[in-house]
Write a protein that holds these residues in place. Structure first.
Motif, PDB file in Angstrom:
ATOM      1  N   PRO A   1     -21.349  15.706  47.500  1.00 23.56           N
ATOM      2  CA  PRO A   1     -20.168  16.132  46.729  1.00 23.56           C
ATOM      3  C   PRO A   1     -20.249  17.553  46.209  1.00 23.56           C
ATOM      4  CG  PRO A   1     -21.566  14.749  45.370  1.00 23.56           C
ATOM      5  CD  PRO A   1     -22.197  14.775  46.733  1.00 23.56           C
TER       6      PRO A   1
ATOM      7  N   GLN B   1     -10.789  16.483  56.052  1.00 19.35           N
ATOM      8  CA  GLN B   1     -10.107  15.964  54.875  1.00 19.35           C
ATOM      9  C   GLN B   1     -10.863  14.786  54.260  1.00 19.35           C
ATOM     10  OE1 GLN B   1      -6.329  14.109  55.592  1.00 19.35           O
ATOM     11  NE2 GLN B   1      -5.517  14.649  53.552  1.00 19.35           N
TER      12      GLN B   1
ATOM     13  N   PRO C   1     -16.348  14.265  51.046  1.00 23.33           N
ATOM     14  CA  PRO C   1     -16.294  14.000  49.598  1.00 23.33           C
ATOM     15  C   PRO C   1     -16.313  15.249  48.728  1.00 23.33           C
ATOM     16  CG  PRO C   1     -18.509  13.625  50.425  1.00 23.33           C
ATOM     17  CD  PRO C   1     -17.664  13.943  51.629  1.00 23.33           C
ATOM     18  N   CYS C   2     -16.616  16.420  49.277  1.00 19.09           N
ATOM     19  CA  CYS C   2     -16.704  17.637  48.468  1.00 19.09           C
ATOM     20  C   CYS C   2     -15.304  18.079  48.032  1.00 19.09           C
ATOM     21  CB  CYS C   2     -17.403  18.744  49.252  1.00 19.09           C
ATOM     22  SG  CYS C   2     -16.738  19.026  50.899  1.00 19.09           S
ATOM     23  N   ARG C   3     -15.176  18.447  46.745  1.00 23.49           N
ATOM     24  CA  ARG C   3     -13.889  18.838  46.175  1.00 23.49           C
ATOM     25  C   ARG C   3     -13.873  20.278  45.690  1.00 23.49           C
ATOM     26  NH1 ARG C   3     -10.039  15.270  47.775  1.00 23.49           N
ATOM     27  NH2 ARG C   3     -10.890  13.150  47.691  1.00 23.49           N
ATOM     28  N   GLU C   4     -15.012  20.937  45.697  1.00 20.06           N
ATOM     29  CA  GLU C   4     -15.102  22.297  45.169  1.00 20.06           C
ATOM     30  C   GLU C   4     -15.567  23.278  46.240  1.00 20.06           C
ATOM     31  OE1 GLU C   4     -14.129  22.955  42.139  1.00 20.06           O
ATOM     32  OE2 GLU C   4     -13.760  20.851  41.607  1.00 20.06           O
TER      33      GLU C   4
ATOM     34  N   LYS D   1      -6.176  20.657  50.073  1.00 15.22           N
ATOM     35  CA  LYS D   1      -7.330  20.031  49.426  1.00 15.22           C
ATOM     36  C   LYS D   1      -8.168  21.041  48.655  1.00 15.22           C
ATOM     37  CE  LYS D   1     -11.315  17.076  50.370  1.00 15.22           C
ATOM     38  NZ  LYS D   1     -12.058  16.289  51.384  1.00 15.22           N
ATOM     39  N   TRP D   2      -8.290  22.260  49.175  1.00 12.52           N
ATOM     40  CA  TRP D   2      -9.222  23.220  48.586  1.00 12.52           C
ATOM     41  C   TRP D   2      -8.562  24.535  48.185  1.00 12.52           C
ATOM     42  CZ3 TRP D   2     -11.766  21.407  53.494  1.00 12.52           C
ATOM     43  CH2 TRP D   2     -12.616  20.324  53.247  1.00 12.52           C
TER      44      TRP D   2
ATOM     45  N   THR E   1     -10.013  26.287  44.968  1.00 11.80           N
ATOM     46  CA  THR E   1     -11.404  26.777  44.919  1.00 11.80           C
ATOM     47  C   THR E   1     -11.760  27.704  46.064  1.00 11.80           C
ATOM     48  OG1 THR E   1     -12.180  24.811  46.106  1.00 11.80           O
ATOM     49  CG2 THR E   1     -12.184  24.727  43.690  1.00 11.80           C
TER      50      THR E   1
END
Length: 484
Positions: free
Chosen positions: A329, A348, A351-354, A382-383, A386
């Motif tokens: 993550p 997509q 699990p990484c969100r940053e 999604k990103w 960041t």
């Protein structure tokens, strides 16, 4: 002629005691009398040297320098004058002068060596310094100076004559270095491994594997140039000998190797659970399938950078990428240049969100592949809050798909400006209106690559570096007529 009485009487005035300056106070403070040390000033530093015997006063040192030299052997000594007294015989306790090298404290000498090692590495400097004297050998033997080591094959490119003796000598040297110098090794780099010197590679591979088994628990970073012997080293890593490894990089070097790399994903996750950076550069990686009924690996919970860049097409797919990153993550950098089998739908599900850097460029491979024309909005939506760097060079997304994808930067959560500062759209079908909208909504954009973009005016198809050039591009897009 004036009489003696008329001459002025010259009286010698008594010299007043000289006031002590701040410099004298500091000198006495650093090296007080009787401390056993004296100061040696130079142009850019101040050395504190230890005295081999009892400290001598300044008057005694001056008297020693004024002592006449002894005549060389074989010549008649000059008859001394009657007024000169013979020099007193040196006491046996003083002994011969050991030289300035032995007067430097060991701690200071190690710090000086550390500065040179930090600039140029431990070899060959420490090996040469150890031959100067015993004090330098003791300083060069400190394991703290051997944190970073680069091993290369010294026999590469040399004739095979005497190769057996050279191999034995090399193996003996590596076996001696492991316990005596590499006890605190943290970074190991292997370079200049060539296939035409197979015996040498075998010797080095055996030595490095045995070293990893002994000192692998302290290993933090490992760089490898891939060859036929790299499999044995990677097999040692998979055996949980380096549980604290944080950086692993395997690259093909200048001469690309045609042998596929066999690297089990799940075994690497179990053997190196603390891995933060994983780079497999320009390799023909053939991941083994997971198999039926086999549970996925524990993942890389601390992974922050994954680089699978390659100049040619590789076999990395959405399924392999999911096996690598299903437990990561905290990923910040994802470099998939050349991975044409990766699709936006597979990215997509990560699990990484940053994510801050995403590189999906295709260089020299897009002409022979059928590329996806839709799906780019899945990435930016999604990103977009960041992402600082985005590379879509060579991708086959349509004009409308790119317009929807880059529109995600027009509105960010909280009304703040997007963090995007680098955008590579080389060879894509981006339109002038889409580019102008991105520049207007991203005031921090410092790099914009529009080379070979077929939908843009002819004079604007180039790379823009810096805020001024990017703003000039925006002005030209707003004023120039649209291409027919």
């Amino acid at each position: 002629m004036a009489s003696p009485a008329s001459r002025p009487v010259r009286r010698r005035a008594r010299a007043a005691p000289r006031a002590r300056s701040a410099e004298d106070w500091w000198w006495d403070r650093l090296a007080p009398s009787g401390s056993g040390y004296h100061l040696l000033p130079s142009d850019s530093m101040l050395l504190v040297l230890s005295e081999p015997g009892p400290a001598r006063s300044r008057a005694q040192r001056r008297a020693a320098r004024r002592t006449p030299r002894q005549p060389p052997p074989g010549r008649a000594a000059a008859k001394p004058k009657a007024t000169l007294r013979p020099d007193p015989a040196p006491s046996p306790e003083e002994g011969p002068d050991a030289g300035w090298g032995d007067r430097i404290p060991l701690e200071i000498l190690v710090q000086i060596f550390g500065l040179l090692v930090a600039a140029d590495g431990p070899m060959p400097f420490l090996g040469r310094a150890a031959r100067v004297c015993r004090r330098w050998q003791e300083a060069a033997s400190q394991p703290a100076l051997w944190h970073t080591v680069t091993l290369s094959s010294p026999l590469a490119g040399r004739p095979a004559k005497g190769g057996v003796k050279a191999e034995k000598k090399l193996l003996a040297s590596l076996e001696w270095l492991m316990p005596n110098r590499f006890s605190q090794l943290q970074r190991l780099t292997l370079i200049h491994w060539k296939s035409q010197v197979h015996p040498v590679l075998k010797v080095e591979s055996t030595a490095v594997v045995s070293f990893l088994e002994e000192a692998g628990s302290r290993m933090r970073k490992l760089w490898l140039t891939y060859s036929s012997q790299t499999t044995a080293i990677l097999g040692t890593l998979l055996g949980s000998c380096c549980p604290q490894l944080q950086v692993l990089e395997v690259s093909s070097g200048i001469n690309r190797n045609s042998i596929p790399l066999q690297l089990p994903v799940e075994a690497l996750q179990k053997g190196c659970p603390q891995l933060q950076v994983l780079r497999l550069l320009n390799l023909m990686w053939l991941p083994k399938p997971l198999g039926r009924g086999v549970a996925p690996g524990p993942g890389f919970p601390s992974l922050e950078e994954l680089c699978l860049a390659s100049s040619t097409c590789n076999f990395v797919s959405n399924e392999v990428l999911g096996r690598l990153l299903h437990g990561s993550p905290n990923l910040r950098l994802l470099d998939l240049r050349g991975c044409a089998r990766i699709t936006p739908a597979g990215l997509q599900d990560l699990p990484c969100r940053e994510l801050e850097q995403l590189h999906l460029g295709l260089y020299g491979t897009s002409d022979r592949l059928t590329l996806a024309k839709e799906g780019s909005p899945l990435l930016t939506q999604k990103w977009c809050h960041t992402l600082r760097e985005l590379d879509l060079s060579g991708q086959g997304f349509s004009e409308k798909d790119l317009e929807q994808a880059l529109a995600a930067f027009l509105s960010t959560p909280g009304g703040s400006h997007p963090a995007l500062c680098s955008l590579n759209l080389r060879g894509t079908r981006v339109t002038p209106s889409t580019v102008s909208s991105v520049i207007s909504s991203c005031p921090g954009l410092l790099y914009l690559n529009l080379e070979s973009c077929r939908c843009l005016p002819r004079g604007l198809k180039r790379a823009y570096r810096g805020l001024e050039e990017v703003q000039w591009c925006l002005e030209q897009l707003l004023t120039s007529p649209l291409p027919s």
